[in-house]
Design a protein around this motif. Structure first.
Motif, PDB file in Angstrom:
ATOM      1  N   HIS A 189     -56.046  13.528  -1.283  1.00 17.10           N
ATOM      2  CA  HIS A 189     -57.409  14.077  -1.205  1.00 17.10           C
ATOM      3  C   HIS A 189     -57.759  14.904  -2.445  1.00 17.10           C
ATOM      4  CE1 HIS A 189     -57.643  12.551   2.802  1.00 17.10           C
ATOM      5  NE2 HIS A 189     -56.567  13.221   3.175  1.00 17.10           N
ATOM      6  N   ILE A 190     -56.704  15.530  -3.032  1.00 20.05           N
ATOM      7  CA  ILE A 190     -57.000  16.353  -4.219  1.00 20.05           C
ATOM      8  C   ILE A 190     -56.346  15.762  -5.470  1.00 20.05           C
ATOM      9  CG2 ILE A 190     -57.330  18.484  -2.891  1.00 20.05           C
ATOM     10  CD1 ILE A 190     -54.530  19.364  -3.699  1.00 20.05           C
ATOM     11  N   GLY A 191     -55.547  14.687  -5.274  1.00 22.88           N
ATOM     12  CA  GLY A 191     -54.959  14.010  -6.442  1.00 22.88           C
ATOM     13  C   GLY A 191     -53.873  14.813  -7.128  1.00 22.88           C
ATOM     14  N   SER A 192     -53.231  15.716  -6.392  1.00 25.56           N
ATOM     15  CA  SER A 192     -52.149  16.527  -6.978  1.00 25.56           C
ATOM     16  C   SER A 192     -50.847  16.344  -6.223  1.00 25.56           C
ATOM     17  CB  SER A 192     -52.518  18.023  -6.897  1.00 25.56           C
ATOM     18  OG  SER A 192     -53.205  18.409  -8.041  1.00 25.56           O
ATOM     19  N   PHE A 193     -49.751  16.394  -7.002  1.00 32.89           N
ATOM     20  CA  PHE A 193     -48.429  16.463  -6.364  1.00 32.89           C
ATOM     21  C   PHE A 193     -48.189  17.929  -6.019  1.00 32.89           C
ATOM     22  CE2 PHE A 193     -46.608  12.308  -6.550  1.00 32.89           C
ATOM     23  CZ  PHE A 193     -47.071  11.688  -7.698  1.00 32.89           C
ATOM     24  N   LEU A 194     -47.955  18.231  -4.737  1.00 35.35           N
ATOM     25  CA  LEU A 194     -47.758  19.616  -4.289  1.00 35.35           C
ATOM     26  C   LEU A 194     -46.292  19.856  -3.954  1.00 35.35           C
ATOM     27  CD1 LEU A 194     -50.905  20.134  -2.003  1.00 35.35           C
ATOM     28  CD2 LEU A 194     -50.616  20.658  -4.452  1.00 35.35           C
ATOM     29  N   LEU A 195     -45.775  21.011  -4.364  1.00 31.12           N
ATOM     30  CA  LEU A 195     -44.366  21.346  -4.122  1.00 31.12           C
ATOM     31  C   LEU A 195     -44.115  21.479  -2.620  1.00 31.12           C
ATOM     32  CD1 LEU A 195     -41.620  22.121  -5.416  1.00 31.12           C
ATOM     33  CD2 LEU A 195     -42.399  24.500  -5.401  1.00 31.12           C
ATOM     34  N   VAL A 196     -43.135  20.727  -2.129  1.00 29.16           N
ATOM     35  CA  VAL A 196     -42.787  20.772  -0.700  1.00 29.16           C
ATOM     36  C   VAL A 196     -41.430  21.429  -0.511  1.00 29.16           C
ATOM     37  CG1 VAL A 196     -42.216  19.332   1.303  1.00 29.16           C
ATOM     38  CG2 VAL A 196     -44.167  18.730  -0.152  1.00 29.16           C
ATOM     39  N   THR A 197     -40.475  21.038  -1.365  1.00 31.29           N
ATOM     40  CA  THR A 197     -39.128  21.633  -1.255  1.00 31.29           C
ATOM     41  C   THR A 197     -38.592  21.951  -2.641  1.00 31.29           C
ATOM     42  OG1 THR A 197     -38.723  20.230   0.684  1.00 31.29           O
ATOM     43  CG2 THR A 197     -36.812  21.337  -0.285  1.00 31.29           C
ATOM     44  N   SER A 198     -38.195  23.188  -2.819  1.00 34.54           N
ATOM     45  CA  SER A 198     -37.581  23.595  -4.092  1.00 34.54           C
ATOM     46  C   SER A 198     -36.089  23.785  -3.831  1.00 34.54           C
ATOM     47  CB  SER A 198     -38.213  24.933  -4.532  1.00 34.54           C
ATOM     48  OG  SER A 198     -37.677  25.300  -5.765  1.00 34.54           O
ATOM     49  N   GLY A 199     -35.250  23.206  -4.678  1.00 33.64           N
ATOM     50  CA  GLY A 199     -33.804  23.333  -4.464  1.00 33.64           C
ATOM     51  C   GLY A 199     -33.296  22.432  -3.357  1.00 33.64           C
ATOM     52  N   VAL A 200     -33.631  21.123  -3.433  1.00 32.07           N
ATOM     53  CA  VAL A 200     -33.165  20.161  -2.414  1.00 32.07           C
ATOM     54  C   VAL A 200     -31.627  20.112  -2.450  1.00 32.07           C
ATOM     55  CG1 VAL A 200     -33.173  17.720  -1.726  1.00 32.07           C
ATOM     56  CG2 VAL A 200     -35.258  18.764  -2.676  1.00 32.07           C
ATOM     57  N   ARG A 201     -31.009  20.157  -1.276  1.00 32.15           N
ATOM     58  CA  ARG A 201     -29.531  20.069  -1.213  1.00 32.15           C
ATOM     59  C   ARG A 201     -29.141  18.848  -0.386  1.00 32.15           C
ATOM     60  NH1 ARG A 201     -27.505  22.121  -5.126  1.00 32.15           N
ATOM     61  NH2 ARG A 201     -25.446  22.448  -4.232  1.00 32.15           N
ATOM     62  N   MET A 202     -28.238  18.045  -0.908  1.00 35.51           N
ATOM     63  CA  MET A 202     -27.743  16.866  -0.188  1.00 35.51           C
ATOM     64  C   MET A 202     -26.676  17.318   0.818  1.00 35.51           C
ATOM     65  SD  MET A 202     -25.748  13.533  -1.718  1.00 35.51           S
ATOM     66  CE  MET A 202     -27.010  13.028  -2.869  1.00 35.51           C
ATOM     67  N   PRO A 203     -26.777  16.920   2.089  1.00 32.42           N
ATOM     68  CA  PRO A 203     -25.736  17.292   3.062  1.00 32.42           C
ATOM     69  C   PRO A 203     -24.347  16.850   2.571  1.00 32.42           C
ATOM     70  CG  PRO A 203     -27.627  16.334   4.194  1.00 32.42           C
ATOM     71  CD  PRO A 203     -27.867  16.135   2.719  1.00 32.42           C
ATOM     72  N   GLN A 204     -23.349  17.635   2.899  1.00 32.70           N
ATOM     73  CA  GLN A 204     -21.992  17.367   2.398  1.00 32.70           C
ATOM     74  C   GLN A 204     -21.362  16.140   3.055  1.00 32.70           C
ATOM     75  OE1 GLN A 204     -19.845  19.633   0.268  1.00 32.70           O
ATOM     76  NE2 GLN A 204     -21.951  19.965  -0.395  1.00 32.70           N
ATOM     77  N   ARG A 205     -21.841  15.811   4.265  1.00 27.63           N
ATOM     78  CA  ARG A 205     -21.237  14.663   4.973  1.00 27.63           C
ATOM     79  C   ARG A 205     -22.300  14.009   5.859  1.00 27.63           C
ATOM     80  NH1 ARG A 205     -20.064  19.216   7.174  1.00 27.63           N
ATOM     81  NH2 ARG A 205     -18.348  19.623   5.736  1.00 27.63           N
ATOM     82  N   GLN A 206     -22.145  12.747   6.102  1.00 29.55           N
ATOM     83  CA  GLN A 206     -23.030  12.002   7.011  1.00 29.55           C
ATOM     84  C   GLN A 206     -22.395  10.616   7.183  1.00 29.55           C
ATOM     85  OE1 GLN A 206     -25.618  12.598   8.892  1.00 29.55           O
ATOM     86  NE2 GLN A 206     -26.114  10.486   9.458  1.00 29.55           N
ATOM     87  N   LYS A 207     -22.124  10.196   8.388  1.00 30.36           N
ATOM     88  CA  LYS A 207     -21.396   8.932   8.595  1.00 30.36           C
ATOM     89  C   LYS A 207     -22.337   7.730   8.472  1.00 30.36           C
ATOM     90  CE  LYS A 207     -17.756   9.294  11.533  1.00 30.36           C
ATOM     91  NZ  LYS A 207     -16.971   9.579  12.753  1.00 30.36           N
ATOM     92  N   THR A 208     -22.892   7.585   7.279  1.00 28.69           N
ATOM     93  CA  THR A 208     -23.755   6.443   6.966  1.00 28.69           C
ATOM     94  C   THR A 208     -23.351   5.897   5.600  1.00 28.69           C
ATOM     95  OG1 THR A 208     -25.637   7.447   8.128  1.00 28.69           O
ATOM     96  CG2 THR A 208     -26.145   5.690   6.557  1.00 28.69           C
ATOM     97  N   TYR A 209     -23.117   4.587   5.522  1.00 26.83           N
ATOM     98  CA  TYR A 209     -22.896   3.971   4.206  1.00 26.83           C
ATOM     99  C   TYR A 209     -23.998   2.942   3.976  1.00 26.83           C
ATOM    100  CZ  TYR A 209     -20.740  -0.071   6.619  1.00 26.83           C
ATOM    101  OH  TYR A 209     -20.506  -1.171   7.435  1.00 26.83           O
ATOM    102  N   SER A 210     -24.268   2.710   2.680  1.00 29.04           N
ATOM    103  CA  SER A 210     -25.378   1.830   2.298  1.00 29.04           C
ATOM    104  C   SER A 210     -24.879   0.868   1.225  1.00 29.04           C
ATOM    105  CB  SER A 210     -26.527   2.689   1.740  1.00 29.04           C
ATOM    106  OG  SER A 210     -27.627   1.879   1.388  1.00 29.04           O
ATOM    107  N   VAL A 211     -24.702  -0.394   1.608  1.00 27.05           N
ATOM    108  CA  VAL A 211     -24.170  -1.396   0.668  1.00 27.05           C
ATOM    109  C   VAL A 211     -24.631  -2.766   1.154  1.00 27.05           C
ATOM    110  CG1 VAL A 211     -21.984  -1.787   1.943  1.00 27.05           C
ATOM    111  CG2 VAL A 211     -22.059  -2.177  -0.537  1.00 27.05           C
TER     112      VAL A 211
END
Ligand code: AHG
Ligand code: MN
Ligand code: MN
Length: 326
Positions: A189-211
């Motif tokens: 609506h305003i044509g801007s990218f707005l900050l949603v998350t600063s300092g995104v952290r990837m979880p240390q573990r998750q039992k999902t693989y992608s291949v």
């Protein structure tokens, strides 16, 4: 850290605020991010109207990768070249879709940065309304190196910024400049990218693989040992076939993405300079790990612009499970 909804911080103001922390900054870098942001908005619009404008499907050409180009690959490439080509500090542009890098200006003419990009990653999923994205990597121009290809063949640890724009249910801009990962959402609506998350952290573990398990018969033995182990540990499998989408899920939820060597691609399919390195930089900056052939992706010394590497990227513990089956 997630930003409160009423905090209106645009990508532009965020980059300028970051720049203010560096006294020697001249504003050139912000201009480049602004050009990438503009290209992302234009590509997002084009992707959403591709079916209506009849620009889906194959271009009928083969790119330097030996892969058939879809029309949107070429359109996205042209948009980025036009947006970045006009920025005075860009020395070299290098694209997945072009055999040679494009030299815009030498160091002595003000060319300070090289921008490498995959204009449309996952484009084969576009005609079934899959999520696709633009991946970018920014390097300093080495003014002493006359050869454009050699200038861009720098190890990933030398990137000064990297990120991607994801064209999905919303348009997401993910970027790191080496001080953590920030995530922006386009408000159309305003044509801007707005900050949603600063300092995104990837979880240390998750039992999902992608291949792509269809290739598993030709994976090196260590990957087959890992998959056998994971099947016994109750892992789930998620694979979209678009690196930028499969990685974004891994960044936000944790897990591990891998593209091992296969019979069709003995060095792996993904390109080091504009896929593995930017994704690896984001992963590391968010607390994850990125490995290629048993070494840190960002430490690989590139030999060629379109060099391919194997990739195992994701949560520290999940990449560890893959590596310990070596
Ligand atoms: P691109 O669309 O830029 O050519 O990249 C496609 C890549 C990557 O996005 C994805 O992870 C991989 O190709 C999927 O390959 P397979 O179809 O062989 O699994
Ligand atoms: Mn790609
Ligand atoms: Mn691509």
């Amino acid at each position: 850290m997630t930003i409160a909804r009423d905090n209106l911080m645009s990508l532009q103001s965020h980059i300028l605020a970051e720049e203010a922390k560096h006294p020697s900054a001249t504003g050139d870098f912000s201009w480049i991010i602004s050009a990438i942001s503009l290209a992302g908005k234009v590509i997002a619009h084009k992707v959403r109207r591709a079916r209506l404008e009849g620009v889906l499907g194959d271009q009928g050409t083969i790119n330097v990768q030996g892969e058939s180009q879809v029309r949107m690959d070429v359109i996205a490439n042209d948009i980025i070249m036009r947006c970045l080509g006009s920025r005075a500090s860009v020395a070299v542009l290098a694209s997945e879709e072009q055999e040679e890098p494009t030299i815009l200006r030498r160091g002595r003419e003000g060319g300070k940065y090289c921008v490498l990009f995959d204009p449309l990653d996952g484009s084969s999923t576009l005609d079934t309304c899959g999520t696709v994205g633009t991946i970018f990597s920014i390097l300093r121009n080495d003014a002493e190196v006359p050869d454009a290809e050699r200038t861009v063949c720098q190890p990933g640890r030398q990137q000064i910024a990297a990120g991607y724009i994801l064209y999905g249910p919303s348009t997401v801009f993910v970027i790191t400049t080496g001080y953590g990962v920030d995530l922006f959402e386009l408000d159309p609506h305003i044509g801007s990218f707005l900050l949603v998350t600063s300092g995104v952290r990837m979880p240390q573990r998750q039992k999902t693989y992608s291949v792509n398990e269809a290739n598993s018969a030709s994976f090196p033995a260590e990957y087959q040992r890992y998959l056998k182990w994971a099947h016994g540990e109750g892992y789930s499998s998620r694979y979209i076939g678009s690196l930028v989408s499969d990685f974004h899920r891994t960044l936000m939820k944790g897990g591990v993405f891998m593209y091992p060597p296969t019979q069709a691609n003995p060095s792996g399919k993904l390109r080091l300079l504009y896929e593995a390195n930017p994704i690896g930089f984001i992963a590391e900056q968010a607390g994850g790990v990125s490995m290629s052939g048993g070494v840190r992706t960002l430490d690989i010394e590139p030999a060629k612009l379109h060099q391919r590497v194997p990739l195992v990227v994701g949560s520290v513990e999940e990449v560890g499970h893959v590596l310990r089956h070596a």
